[in-house]
Design a protein around this motif. Sequence first.
Motif, PDB file in Angstrom:
ATOM      1  N   VAL A 174       0.868  -1.171   0.000  1.00 30.62           N
ATOM      2  CA  VAL A 174       0.000   0.000   0.000  1.00 30.62           C
ATOM      3  C   VAL A 174       0.908   1.226   0.000  1.00 30.62           C
ATOM      4  O   VAL A 174       1.644   1.451   0.962  1.00 30.62           O
ATOM      5  CB  VAL A 174      -0.924   0.012   1.240  1.00 30.62           C
ATOM      6  N   PRO A 208       2.270   5.140   0.256  1.00 23.38           N
ATOM      7  CA  PRO A 208       1.890   6.213   1.180  1.00 23.38           C
ATOM      8  C   PRO A 208       0.866   7.139   0.541  1.00 23.38           C
ATOM      9  O   PRO A 208       0.842   7.318  -0.674  1.00 23.38           O
ATOM     10  CB  PRO A 208       3.205   6.948   1.460  1.00 23.38           C
ATOM     11  N   ARG A 209       0.014   7.720   1.357  1.00 22.65           N
ATOM     12  CA  ARG A 209      -1.007   8.629   0.850  1.00 22.65           C
ATOM     13  C   ARG A 209      -0.358   9.913   0.333  1.00 22.65           C
ATOM     14  O   ARG A 209       0.608  10.388   0.908  1.00 22.65           O
ATOM     15  CB  ARG A 209      -2.007   8.963   1.939  1.00 22.65           C
ATOM     16  N   PRO A 210      -0.894  10.495  -0.747  1.00 21.06           N
ATOM     17  CA  PRO A 210      -0.338  11.747  -1.258  1.00 21.06           C
ATOM     18  C   PRO A 210      -0.530  12.881  -0.260  1.00 21.06           C
ATOM     19  O   PRO A 210      -1.470  12.866   0.550  1.00 21.06           O
ATOM     20  CB  PRO A 210      -1.125  12.008  -2.538  1.00 21.06           C
ATOM     21  N   VAL A 211       0.335  13.852  -0.338  1.00 21.45           N
ATOM     22  CA  VAL A 211       0.266  15.004   0.562  1.00 21.45           C
ATOM     23  C   VAL A 211      -0.956  15.836   0.205  1.00 21.45           C
ATOM     24  O   VAL A 211      -1.235  16.088  -0.965  1.00 21.45           O
ATOM     25  CB  VAL A 211       1.553  15.854   0.432  1.00 21.45           C
ATOM     26  N   LYS A 212      -1.687  16.261   1.222  1.00 23.21           N
ATOM     27  CA  LYS A 212      -2.891  17.052   1.002  1.00 23.21           C
ATOM     28  C   LYS A 212      -2.497  18.500   0.733  1.00 23.21           C
ATOM     29  O   LYS A 212      -1.621  19.056   1.405  1.00 23.21           O
ATOM     30  CB  LYS A 212      -3.793  16.971   2.229  1.00 23.21           C
TER      31      LYS A 212
END
Length: 69
Positions: free
Chosen positions: A50, A52-56
């Motif tokens: 999975v 890492p989530r993209p930076v908001k």
Amino acid sequence: MLLRKDIEPRCAYCAKGSAISDREVACSRKGVVAAEYHCGRFKYDPFKRVPPRPVKLETSRLKQEDFSI
């Protein structure tokens, strides 16, 4: 990127392991091991990793002047 060559080996995304929980993996070679563990038989499976989530985007500091030429 999912398919990069310099992936740090972990049983959490090895083709020979199956996740039991967030912290444990059932390995076909070693039995139940920690998700961070890895052995010499590590084979990367990109579908188990999975990313890492993209930076908001922080919009609170933007002004209307930032969008004009």
